[in-house]
Scaffold this motif. Sequence first.
Motif, PDB file in Angstrom:
ATOM      1  N   ALA A 173      34.934 104.173  15.142  1.00 44.74           N
ATOM      2  CA  ALA A 173      36.080 104.090  14.318  1.00 44.74           C
ATOM      3  C   ALA A 173      37.276 104.637  14.712  1.00 44.74           C
ATOM      4  O   ALA A 173      37.628 105.817  14.475  1.00 44.74           O
ATOM      5  CB  ALA A 173      35.733 104.707  12.626  1.00 44.74           C
ATOM      6  N   PHE A 229      41.048 108.132   5.690  1.00 41.48           N
ATOM      7  CA  PHE A 229      40.399 106.740   5.987  1.00 41.48           C
ATOM      8  C   PHE A 229      39.035 106.773   5.614  1.00 41.48           C
ATOM      9  O   PHE A 229      38.336 107.687   5.724  1.00 41.48           O
ATOM     10  CB  PHE A 229      40.516 106.288   7.667  1.00 41.48           C
ATOM     11  N   GLU A 230      38.472 105.463   5.182  1.00 39.16           N
ATOM     12  CA  GLU A 230      37.254 105.404   4.563  1.00 39.16           C
ATOM     13  C   GLU A 230      35.981 105.774   5.687  1.00 39.16           C
ATOM     14  O   GLU A 230      34.974 106.663   5.418  1.00 39.16           O
ATOM     15  CB  GLU A 230      36.812 104.013   4.042  1.00 39.16           C
ATOM     16  N   THR A 231      36.175 105.215   6.796  1.00 34.91           N
ATOM     17  CA  THR A 231      35.437 105.613   7.968  1.00 34.91           C
ATOM     18  C   THR A 231      35.852 106.592   9.168  1.00 34.91           C
ATOM     19  O   THR A 231      35.061 107.596   9.324  1.00 34.91           O
ATOM     20  CB  THR A 231      34.948 104.149   8.614  1.00 34.91           C
ATOM     21  N   ALA A 232      37.161 106.353   9.472  1.00 32.08           N
ATOM     22  CA  ALA A 232      37.716 107.167  10.492  1.00 32.08           C
ATOM     23  C   ALA A 232      37.812 108.685  10.040  1.00 32.08           C
ATOM     24  O   ALA A 232      38.068 109.518  11.003  1.00 32.08           O
ATOM     25  CB  ALA A 232      38.947 106.809  11.180  1.00 32.08           C
ATOM     26  N   VAL A 240      41.229 104.866  14.846  1.00 36.35           N
ATOM     27  CA  VAL A 240      42.181 104.642  13.952  1.00 36.35           C
ATOM     28  C   VAL A 240      43.495 105.581  14.197  1.00 36.35           C
ATOM     29  O   VAL A 240      43.178 106.661  14.715  1.00 36.35           O
ATOM     30  CB  VAL A 240      41.891 104.819  12.502  1.00 36.35           C
ATOM     31  N   ASN A 288      43.642  99.869  14.330  1.00 39.03           N
ATOM     32  CA  ASN A 288      42.178 100.051  14.390  1.00 39.03           C
ATOM     33  C   ASN A 288      41.841  99.411  15.603  1.00 39.03           C
ATOM     34  O   ASN A 288      41.692  98.230  15.776  1.00 39.03           O
ATOM     35  CB  ASN A 288      41.583  99.420  13.098  1.00 39.03           C
ATOM     36  N   ASP A 313      35.659  97.296  10.472  1.00 43.36           N
ATOM     37  CA  ASP A 313      37.123  97.562   9.466  1.00 43.36           C
ATOM     38  C   ASP A 313      37.215  98.640   8.970  1.00 43.36           C
ATOM     39  O   ASP A 313      36.094  99.552   9.036  1.00 43.36           O
ATOM     40  CB  ASP A 313      37.047  96.433   8.300  1.00 43.36           C
ATOM     41  N   ASP A 314      38.227  99.339   8.518  1.00 43.13           N
ATOM     42  CA  ASP A 314      38.380 100.602   8.128  1.00 43.13           C
ATOM     43  C   ASP A 314      39.447 100.409   6.849  1.00 43.13           C
ATOM     44  O   ASP A 314      39.940  99.143   6.792  1.00 43.13           O
ATOM     45  CB  ASP A 314      38.732 101.494   8.865  1.00 43.13           C
ATOM     46  N   ARG A 315      39.768 101.399   6.132  1.00 44.29           N
ATOM     47  CA  ARG A 315      40.650 101.331   4.859  1.00 44.29           C
ATOM     48  C   ARG A 315      41.357 102.563   4.909  1.00 44.29           C
ATOM     49  O   ARG A 315      40.712 103.586   4.810  1.00 44.29           O
ATOM     50  CB  ARG A 315      40.085 100.963   3.490  1.00 44.29           C
TER      51      ARG A 315
END
Length: 155
Positions: A23, A125-128, A25, A48, A53-55
């Motif tokens: 991840a 960020f959701e993942t990063a 970003v 990214n 994908d990330d959010r």
Amino acid sequence: MRRFITILAAAFAFGALAEAADATVTVSDAWVRASAGGNGAAYATLANAGTADDRLIAVKGDAAASIELHEVIMEGDVMQMRPVDGIAVPAGGSAELKPGGSHIMLIGLKAPLAEGDHVALTFVFETAGEIALDVPVQAAASTGHEGGHDHHDMH
């Protein structure tokens, strides 16, 4: 059995680390529009470089009573702004937060934002994870490209 659980836990942890390492970003060209009070807005480019994908799911900071992610939509001939629960940053792609589009609303500013000031914001960020920035305030008429091109990574 205990050895199996330990190996399973280690494999799980390695998988989580591998996913987090993927991840990648970055937040660049971040800026906040000068405002005499009330509400303000912040903008940036989110990129990214990873394969997942990330959010962007939140932005935190102390400059305002609350901070929300917003989008601008057209309903008939009327442009409307509404809060969203996240902004997608696709794998190998980017999302641009800009005037007239997706952006960050600083609601209930605690003090006026003057050109040349800086605002501490943390992009979540959701993942990063989190990226903390010291974001410059630019003139109210700015398009965001007058300032520096700071580049901040999260690996």
